[in-house]
Design an enzyme around this catalytic site. Structure first.
Site, PDB file in Angstrom:
ATOM      1  N   LYS A 135      31.271  -8.384  13.765  1.00 35.41           N
ATOM      2  CA  LYS A 135      31.698  -7.140  14.401  1.00 35.41           C
ATOM      3  C   LYS A 135      33.148  -7.284  14.862  1.00 35.41           C
ATOM      4  CE  LYS A 135      27.568  -5.139  14.376  1.00 35.41           C
ATOM      5  NZ  LYS A 135      27.260  -3.842  13.748  1.00 35.41           N
ATOM      6  N   GLU A 169      33.516  -2.273   7.241  1.00 38.98           N
ATOM      7  CA  GLU A 169      32.456  -1.277   7.348  1.00 38.98           C
ATOM      8  C   GLU A 169      32.758  -0.282   8.465  1.00 38.98           C
ATOM      9  OE1 GLU A 169      27.583  -1.146   8.024  1.00 38.98           O
ATOM     10  OE2 GLU A 169      28.659  -3.047   8.027  1.00 38.98           O
ATOM     11  N   LYS A 180      20.771   2.504   4.914  1.00 41.78           N
ATOM     12  CA  LYS A 180      19.720   2.158   5.868  1.00 41.78           C
ATOM     13  C   LYS A 180      18.661   3.246   5.769  1.00 41.78           C
ATOM     14  CE  LYS A 180      22.934  -0.164   9.000  1.00 41.78           C
ATOM     15  NZ  LYS A 180      23.729  -0.044  10.242  1.00 41.78           N
TER      16      LYS A 180
END
Length: 368
Positions: A164, A214, A263
């Site tokens: 992250k 992302e 997802k």
């Protein structure tokens, strides 16, 4: 098939370690498990991946519980269904609420696969019984914490690491990781922490050969993502921006990304995920399966998704022990030399430890 009853289980599970994103830290996971039972006694399982707070999308556990009880499950009960594809039309009058719909749809697909006596991954067109997997690492307090975690996961065989990032914890982090792991397949997840005004900041990541960045910008910034991608060598992957196949079509047309994350919960379940897979394969856009801190139920569905031929990048499908001291499925998901092997049993292929799940249950609702 007819679904005679649906049982909702709201659980809370403690994470092995806090998971930290640009939005905050999470020490436990509240989730909804959906159990669908058809008229012949086949039991299907699904999971609602909404969080307790609306940081990822607008959906929350409490809101999903209401939607499931009041709107999504009632039209399904006692409805004659020839194929799970029909659920899209059944719920066409209910706008959005993708994660709530996906939870029930997963359970119905699982039950349907069991009726067909086939593993779910084979039923949806999966071509692999073993998949390569990666792992996601939340924000850490020091670089040594990253080194320790990455070394640990590499020893376990994970083939791709995602970290992250956010403003102030990006360039120096990526530079340090690339210096220590020059050949590591590495990607960065921003969770919409940047704006287009920070293009020059993000361009500084180009020399570090990331697989992708992302979701750098906001979920509704499709045009800005296209402008950002024009200025970056690093591929952009869209996550929160992709809610259905139409979003993928627009992203491809605009040039908003070069990779798509799928997802099941975010896109509304299997039916939409299969449409996205078909579209991306046609346009030669690589796919990978993201994770949402799922229990073994959601993880098993993710594993089936990742067997589709368009999923060419290792997904966030780590072992059960990555997040839980004890999972609610048996056997638990394990990683061997960077791979997860799918079970050959019908449906998702795992048994749910209902007694243990009951001990974690905060609320339960039976609908017939």
């Amino acid at each position: 098939m007819k679904i005679d009853s649906v049982i909702l289980h709201r659980l809370r599970m403690e994470l092995v370690s806090p998971f930290v994103t640009s939005y905050g830290a999470y020490t436990d996971r509240e989730t909804i498990i959906v159990q669908a039972i058809d008229s012949d006694g086949h039991v299907g399982w699904g999971e609602c991946v909404a969080f307790a707070t609306p940081w990822y999308t607008e959906e929350t556990v409490q809101g999903a519980w209401h939607m499931l009880q009041q709107f999504i499950i009632p039209p399904l009960l006692q409805q004659e269904i020839k194929h799970p594809h029909e659920l899209t039309q059944l719920w066409s009058g209910i706008k959005r609420n993708a994660m709530a719909k996906a939870a029930v749809e997963m359970a119905v697909w699982d039950a349907y696969a069991k009726r067909q006596n086939k593993p779910l991954y084979q039923l949806i067109g999966g071509t692999r019984h073993e998949i390569k997997v990666g792992v996601a690492i939340g924000l850490q307090p020091t670089i040594d914490h990253y080194y320790e975690l990455i070394d640990h996961y590499l020893e376990q065989g994970y083939e791709r690491i995602k970290v992250k990032i956010k403003p102030g914890q990006d360039l120096s982090l990526v530079a340090a990781l690339r210096e220590r792991y020059p050949q590591l397949p590495l990607m960065a997840d921003a969770n919409s922490a940047y704006t287009l005004e920070q293009t020059e900041e993000l361009k500084q990541l180009d020399p570090y050969n990331l697989m992708m960045i992302e979701q750098p910008l906001a979920a509704d910034d499709m045009i800005d993502h296209a402008q950002l991608q024009q200025n970056l060598q690093t591929p952009i992957c869209l996550d929160e921006s992709i809610l259905h196949a139409e979003d993928v079509r627009k992203a491809i047309q605009l040039g908003s990304c070069k990779v798509v994350n799928v997802k099941l919960g975010r896109v509304g379940g299997w039916n939409e995920a299969l449409r996205i897979h078909q579209l991306c394969r046609y346009h030669h856009v690589p796919l990978w399966c993201g994770g949402m801190l799922e229990t073994g139920i959601g993880r098993a569905h993710n594993m089936a998704l990742a067997t589709l031929p368009g999923f060419t990048i290792p997904g966030d499908i780590s072992a059960s022990s990555r997040y839980w001291q004890r999972d609610i499925i048996t056997p638990e998901v394990t990683v061997d030399q960077g791979s997860v092997r799918l079970p050959d049993q019908p449906g998702i292929g795992y048994e749910v430890d209902e007694q243990y799940a009951e001990s974690l249950t905060l609320d339960k609702l039976v609908m017939r």
